[in-house]
Design a protein around this motif. Sequence first.
Motif, PDB file in Angstrom:
ATOM      1  N   TRP A 100      -3.074   2.072   6.448  1.00 22.05           N
ATOM      2  CA  TRP A 100      -2.609   1.876   5.073  1.00 22.05           C
ATOM      3  C   TRP A 100      -1.215   1.288   5.116  1.00 22.05           C
ATOM      4  O   TRP A 100      -0.491   1.438   6.098  1.00 22.05           O
ATOM      5  N   ASP A 101      -0.809   0.620   4.061  1.00 21.79           N
ATOM      6  CA  ASP A 101       0.483  -0.078   4.054  1.00 21.79           C
ATOM      7  C   ASP A 101       1.680   0.857   4.187  1.00 21.79           C
ATOM      8  O   ASP A 101       2.770   0.427   4.534  1.00 21.79           O
ATOM      9  N   ASP A 102       1.513   2.141   3.941  1.00 25.30           N
ATOM     10  CA  ASP A 102       2.625   3.080   4.081  1.00 25.30           C
ATOM     11  C   ASP A 102       2.663   3.749   5.450  1.00 25.30           C
ATOM     12  O   ASP A 102       3.443   4.665   5.684  1.00 25.30           O
ATOM     13  N   ASP A 136      -3.484  -2.873   1.915  1.00 22.93           N
ATOM     14  CA  ASP A 136      -2.439  -2.815   0.891  1.00 22.93           C
ATOM     15  C   ASP A 136      -3.144  -2.574  -0.432  1.00 22.93           C
ATOM     16  O   ASP A 136      -3.695  -3.494  -1.034  1.00 22.93           O
ATOM     17  N   GLU A 195      -6.443  -6.426   0.685  1.00 23.89           N
ATOM     18  CA  GLU A 195      -5.535  -6.146  -0.423  1.00 23.89           C
ATOM     19  C   GLU A 195      -6.375  -5.839  -1.651  1.00 23.89           C
ATOM     20  O   GLU A 195      -7.337  -6.555  -1.937  1.00 23.89           O
TER      21      GLU A 195
END
Length: 174
Positions: free
Chosen positions: A42-44, A72, A103
Amino acid sequence: MRLEDARRVLESVPWVAAVSLRRAWPGRLVVTLTEHRAIAVWDDGRLLADSGQLFVANVAEAEVHGPLPLVDAPPRFGAEVARRLPQFTAHLASLGLAVDAIEVSDRASWTLRTDGGLAIEVGRDDPPGRLEERLALIASHYPAVAAQLGADLVRIDARYPQGFAVAAATRKKP
């Protein structure tokens, strides 16, 4: 030993998804662990499990067999990304491409990015099943379109009802 305390300790291990504990008399404890199987990052920085759950673990451990796709998207799409990723992977693999990133916008519009830098905008799944139809259309026509253009494709926009648009890299003049 209190089973609930043992369960809490085991569930705190990053790769553990679920724990089942039971006593087997006399003096035995039967422990069953279910591990997370990471399918994307995941983007985090959290990992996405094949169950759709986001969890915190070492990304390097998850990518021991190769890089995972980057996602994302708002966290509420975790389960849907986990469900759709194998379909996306299969469609793109039939074209010799691999999913590098996914995305998803707040409005549930999907874009796929391949390992070669190709961006594929597939839009929203409205009506349901529309994403798969668009990917199937791309898969059936991609080889002919790429051959006809004779250049690397950089973008495919499949948000149209009856087809898709492509953008190719500009050719350098000799």
